[in-house]
Design a protein around this motif. Structure first.
Motif, PDB file in Angstrom:
ATOM      1  N   ALA A  93       0.541  -1.499  -0.062  1.00 54.65           N
ATOM      2  CA  ALA A  93       0.031  -0.023   0.351  1.00 54.65           C
ATOM      3  C   ALA A  93       0.613   0.906   0.093  1.00 54.65           C
ATOM      4  CB  ALA A  93      -1.084   0.262   1.125  1.00 54.65           C
ATOM      5  N   ASP A  94       2.198   0.544   0.404  1.00 53.62           N
ATOM      6  CA  ASP A  94       2.619   2.488   0.766  1.00 53.62           C
ATOM      7  C   ASP A  94       3.600   2.641  -0.354  1.00 53.62           C
ATOM      8  OD1 ASP A  94       2.003   3.156   4.041  1.00 53.62           O
ATOM      9  OD2 ASP A  94       4.369   1.977   4.307  1.00 53.62           O
ATOM     10  N   GLN A  95       4.268   1.535  -1.056  1.00 53.30           N
ATOM     11  CA  GLN A  95       4.571   1.487  -1.771  1.00 53.30           C
ATOM     12  C   GLN A  95       3.072   2.508  -3.189  1.00 53.30           C
ATOM     13  OE1 GLN A  95       7.372  -1.387  -3.994  1.00 53.30           O
ATOM     14  NE2 GLN A  95       7.584  -1.800  -1.433  1.00 53.30           N
ATOM     15  N   LEU A  96       2.383   1.915  -3.196  1.00 57.69           N
ATOM     16  CA  LEU A  96       1.604   1.906  -4.094  1.00 57.69           C
ATOM     17  C   LEU A  96       1.850   3.453  -4.596  1.00 57.69           C
ATOM     18  CD1 LEU A  96      -0.748  -1.049  -4.468  1.00 57.69           C
ATOM     19  CD2 LEU A  96       0.641  -0.024  -5.780  1.00 57.69           C
ATOM     20  N   MET A  97       1.087   3.515  -3.260  1.00 57.42           N
ATOM     21  CA  MET A  97       0.606   5.296  -2.905  1.00 57.42           C
ATOM     22  C   MET A  97       1.466   6.591  -2.748  1.00 57.42           C
ATOM     23  SD  MET A  97      -2.122   5.053  -3.131  1.00 57.42           S
ATOM     24  CE  MET A  97      -3.289   6.826  -2.533  1.00 57.42           C
ATOM     25  N   SER A  98       3.021   5.507  -3.025  1.00 51.66           N
ATOM     26  CA  SER A  98       4.434   6.968  -2.804  1.00 51.66           C
ATOM     27  C   SER A  98       4.290   7.575  -3.980  1.00 51.66           C
ATOM     28  CB  SER A  98       5.191   6.420  -2.178  1.00 51.66           C
ATOM     29  OG  SER A  98       6.089   5.072  -2.745  1.00 51.66           O
ATOM     30  N   ALA A  99       4.351   6.386  -5.092  1.00 50.29           N
ATOM     31  CA  ALA A  99       4.734   6.674  -5.861  1.00 50.29           C
ATOM     32  C   ALA A  99       3.947   6.985  -7.520  1.00 50.29           C
ATOM     33  CB  ALA A  99       6.104   5.735  -7.162  1.00 50.29           C
ATOM     34  N   VAL A 100       2.661   7.546  -7.004  1.00 48.28           N
ATOM     35  CA  VAL A 100       1.658   7.277  -7.718  1.00 48.28           C
ATOM     36  C   VAL A 100       1.424   8.159  -8.643  1.00 48.28           C
ATOM     37  CG1 VAL A 100      -1.443   8.606  -7.590  1.00 48.28           C
ATOM     38  CG2 VAL A 100      -0.069   6.627  -6.043  1.00 48.28           C
ATOM     39  N   ASP A 101       1.314   9.023 -10.379  1.00 47.07           N
ATOM     40  CA  ASP A 101       1.266   8.942 -11.126  1.00 47.07           C
ATOM     41  C   ASP A 101      -0.414  10.061 -10.447  1.00 47.07           C
ATOM     42  OD1 ASP A 101      -0.335  10.558 -13.417  1.00 47.07           O
ATOM     43  OD2 ASP A 101       1.097   9.531 -14.200  1.00 47.07           O
ATOM     44  N   ALA A 105      -4.099   8.185  -9.439  1.00 51.07           N
ATOM     45  CA  ALA A 105      -4.259   8.297  -8.449  1.00 51.07           C
ATOM     46  C   ALA A 105      -5.200   7.384  -7.915  1.00 51.07           C
ATOM     47  CB  ALA A 105      -4.084   9.314  -7.793  1.00 51.07           C
ATOM     48  N   GLY A 106      -6.630   6.784  -8.759  1.00 50.50           N
ATOM     49  CA  GLY A 106      -8.007   6.774  -7.598  1.00 50.50           C
ATOM     50  C   GLY A 106      -7.369   4.894  -8.434  1.00 50.50           C
ATOM     51  N   GLU A 107      -6.564   4.458  -8.531  1.00 50.36           N
ATOM     52  CA  GLU A 107      -6.922   3.479  -9.579  1.00 50.36           C
ATOM     53  C   GLU A 107      -5.200   2.550  -8.216  1.00 50.36           C
ATOM     54  OE1 GLU A 107      -4.425   1.226 -13.022  1.00 50.36           O
ATOM     55  OE2 GLU A 107      -5.266   2.453 -13.332  1.00 50.36           O
ATOM     56  N   MET A 108      -4.356   3.396  -7.924  1.00 49.54           N
ATOM     57  CA  MET A 108      -3.667   2.989  -6.798  1.00 49.54           C
ATOM     58  C   MET A 108      -4.471   2.706  -6.177  1.00 49.54           C
ATOM     59  SD  MET A 108      -0.979   2.112  -8.753  1.00 49.54           S
ATOM     60  CE  MET A 108      -1.835   1.652 -10.231  1.00 49.54           C
ATOM     61  N   ALA A 109      -4.871   4.101  -5.603  1.00 49.59           N
ATOM     62  CA  ALA A 109      -5.615   4.146  -4.335  1.00 49.59           C
ATOM     63  C   ALA A 109      -6.804   3.134  -3.902  1.00 49.59           C
ATOM     64  CB  ALA A 109      -6.928   5.441  -3.814  1.00 49.59           C
ATOM     65  N   ALA A 112      -4.306   0.176  -3.495  1.00 50.28           N
ATOM     66  CA  ALA A 112      -3.525   0.594  -1.388  1.00 50.28           C
ATOM     67  C   ALA A 112      -4.769  -0.192  -0.650  1.00 50.28           C
ATOM     68  CB  ALA A 112      -3.256   2.140  -1.516  1.00 50.28           C
ATOM     69  N   ALA A 113      -5.726   0.444  -1.508  1.00 47.58           N
ATOM     70  CA  ALA A 113      -7.044   0.212  -0.269  1.00 47.58           C
ATOM     71  C   ALA A 113      -7.118  -1.211   0.552  1.00 47.58           C
ATOM     72  CB  ALA A 113      -8.289   0.774  -0.798  1.00 47.58           C
ATOM     73  N   ALA A 114      -7.342  -2.193  -0.942  1.00 49.30           N
ATOM     74  CA  ALA A 114      -7.031  -3.514  -0.336  1.00 49.30           C
ATOM     75  C   ALA A 114      -5.987  -3.844   0.225  1.00 49.30           C
ATOM     76  CB  ALA A 114      -7.723  -3.754  -1.978  1.00 49.30           C
ATOM     77  N   ALA A 115      -5.229  -3.465   0.089  1.00 48.57           N
ATOM     78  CA  ALA A 115      -3.927  -4.101   0.391  1.00 48.57           C
ATOM     79  C   ALA A 115      -3.892  -4.002   2.077  1.00 48.57           C
ATOM     80  CB  ALA A 115      -2.444  -3.624   0.189  1.00 48.57           C
ATOM     81  N   VAL A 158      -8.189   4.652   9.125  1.00 45.95           N
ATOM     82  CA  VAL A 158      -8.521   5.442   8.830  1.00 45.95           C
ATOM     83  C   VAL A 158      -7.526   6.033   7.540  1.00 45.95           C
ATOM     84  CG1 VAL A 158      -6.421   8.006   8.994  1.00 45.95           C
ATOM     85  CG2 VAL A 158      -8.241   7.032  11.334  1.00 45.95           C
ATOM     86  N   VAL A 159      -6.278   5.241   7.574  1.00 48.38           N
ATOM     87  CA  VAL A 159      -5.852   4.646   6.046  1.00 48.38           C
ATOM     88  C   VAL A 159      -6.853   4.223   5.157  1.00 48.38           C
ATOM     89  CG1 VAL A 159      -3.671   3.229   4.656  1.00 48.38           C
ATOM     90  CG2 VAL A 159      -3.346   4.587   7.397  1.00 48.38           C
ATOM     91  N   LEU A 160      -6.921   3.101   5.637  1.00 44.49           N
ATOM     92  CA  LEU A 160      -8.643   2.705   4.259  1.00 44.49           C
ATOM     93  C   LEU A 160      -9.273   3.546   3.454  1.00 44.49           C
ATOM     94  CD1 LEU A 160      -9.221   0.101   3.051  1.00 44.49           C
ATOM     95  CD2 LEU A 160     -10.295  -0.346   5.062  1.00 44.49           C
ATOM     96  N   ASP A 161      -9.946   4.710   5.038  1.00 42.91           N
ATOM     97  CA  ASP A 161     -10.878   5.137   4.966  1.00 42.91           C
ATOM     98  C   ASP A 161     -10.318   6.383   3.517  1.00 42.91           C
ATOM     99  OD1 ASP A 161     -12.123   3.863   6.457  1.00 42.91           O
ATOM    100  OD2 ASP A 161     -12.559   5.578   7.971  1.00 42.91           O
ATOM    101  N   SER A 162      -9.106   6.229   4.219  1.00 47.76           N
ATOM    102  CA  SER A 162      -8.893   8.023   3.027  1.00 47.76           C
ATOM    103  C   SER A 162      -8.441   7.459   2.150  1.00 47.76           C
ATOM    104  CB  SER A 162      -6.950   8.174   3.185  1.00 47.76           C
ATOM    105  OG  SER A 162      -6.400   9.301   3.690  1.00 47.76           O
ATOM    106  N   TYR A 163      -7.511   6.048   2.014  1.00 50.24           N
ATOM    107  CA  TYR A 163      -7.661   5.761   0.219  1.00 50.24           C
ATOM    108  C   TYR A 163      -8.914   5.735  -0.660  1.00 50.24           C
ATOM    109  CZ  TYR A 163      -2.479   5.143   1.517  1.00 50.24           C
ATOM    110  OH  TYR A 163      -1.064   5.445   1.737  1.00 50.24           O
ATOM    111  N   SER A 164      -9.928   4.927   0.245  1.00 52.15           N
ATOM    112  CA  SER A 164     -11.139   4.660   0.207  1.00 52.15           C
ATOM    113  C   SER A 164     -11.480   5.653  -0.553  1.00 52.15           C
ATOM    114  CB  SER A 164     -11.908   4.057   0.532  1.00 52.15           C
ATOM    115  OG  SER A 164     -11.669   2.903   1.384  1.00 52.15           O
ATOM    116  N   GLY A 165     -10.988   6.869  -0.202  1.00 49.97           N
ATOM    117  CA  GLY A 165     -11.509   8.255  -0.261  1.00 49.97           C
ATOM    118  C   GLY A 165     -10.750   9.111  -2.287  1.00 49.97           C
ATOM    119  N   VAL A 166     -10.547   8.178  -1.973  1.00 49.24           N
ATOM    120  CA  VAL A 166      -9.300   9.246  -3.351  1.00 49.24           C
ATOM    121  C   VAL A 166      -9.814   8.754  -4.692  1.00 49.24           C
ATOM    122  CG1 VAL A 166      -6.866   9.038  -4.696  1.00 49.24           C
ATOM    123  CG2 VAL A 166      -6.999   8.972  -1.753  1.00 49.24           C
ATOM    124  N   SER A 167     -10.094  10.035  -5.646  1.00 47.55           N
ATOM    125  CA  SER A 167     -10.614   9.090  -6.851  1.00 47.55           C
ATOM    126  C   SER A 167      -9.602  10.072  -8.549  1.00 47.55           C
ATOM    127  CB  SER A 167     -11.907   9.939  -6.474  1.00 47.55           C
ATOM    128  OG  SER A 167     -12.534  11.155  -6.325  1.00 47.55           O
TER     129      SER A 167
END
Length: 167
Positions: A93-101, A105-109, A112-115, A158-167
Motif C-alpha cells: 500500500a505504501d509503495q503504491l501511494m508513494s509513487a503515484v502518477d 491516483a484513483g486506480e492506485m488508491a 492500496a485500500a485493498a492491501a 483511518v488509512v483505509l478510509d483515506s485511500y477509499s476516498g481518493v478518486s
C-alpha cells in the motif's frame, strides 16, 4: 515445494511480483498459469522465464478451499493471507501511494485500500493491534519493527478510509 494456498489469482501474482529471482534478483517474469499434480494432489502452477537472467522459475500453490469472487483487485476472502504477512501488505500500500502518477491516483488508491484491508484481516477478534507473531517474512517484520503503531486497528482504519476516498 508446494506453497500455501493462493486465495485468488491476484494474490498469487502479487506474491510472485514480490518474490525476486533467486539467481539474479529480478522480479520481471512473464508468468504462465495452469493446474498441475503433485503427489496426486491438484495444485496451481505458475512458471516463466526470468527476464533478467533467463532462469526458469516455478511456484506451486495449494488450491484454496473455496474460490473467492470479488472485484478488482480480488486478493481473497475473509481469512488472512497465508502467502503475505501484514507488513508486506502495508508495504505494498505504501509503495503504491508513494509513487503515484496523479492521473492514476484513483486506480492506485483502490489497490492500496485493498492491501490495507488485507492487513486488517490479521487482527484477531477483540484485539486492537496486529500481534507481532503474525509477521513471518523478513520484509514484513522490517516494516513492523520500524513503526509497530501503524498496525493498530484505528490507524489502519483511518488509512483505509483515506485511500477509499481518493478518486
Amino acid at each position: 515445494m508446494v506453497l500455501p494456498a493462493a486465495r485468488t489469482r491476484d494474490e498469487a501474482y502479487l506474491y510472485l511480483d514480490l518474490t525476486p529471482c533467486p539467481t539474479c534478483g529480478s522480479a520481471e517474469t512473464e508468468w504462465r498459469h495452469a493446474l498441475a499434480q503433485v503427489d496426486g494432489e491438484l495444485v496451481t502452477a505458475y512458471d516463466g522465464t526470468c527476464q533478467g537472467c533467463e532462469a526458469e522459475r516455478e511456484y506451486l500453490f495449494e488450491l484454496p478451499a473455496r474460490e473467492h469472487a470479488g472485484g478488482v483487485p480480488n486478493f481473497g476472502g475473509p481469512e488472512p493471507s497465508a502467502l503475505l504477512d501484514p507488513g508486506q501488505w502495508l508495504d505494498v500500500a505504501d509503495q503504491l501511494m508513494s509513487a503515484v502518477d496523479p492521473d492514476k491516483a484513483g486506480e492506485m488508491a483502490v489497490f492500496a485500500a485493498a492491501a490495507v484491508a488485507e492487513v486488517l484481516k490479521f487482527l484477531p477478534p477483540g484485539v486492537d493491534t496486529v500481534p507481532a507473531e503474525r509477521f513471518w517474512s523478513a520484509a514484513g517484520r522490517q516494516v513492523y519493527d520500524r513503526q509497530p503503531g501503524r498496525f493498530r486497528r484505528d490507524r489502519l482504519q483511518v488509512v483505509l478510509d483515506s485511500y477509499s476516498g481518493v478518486s
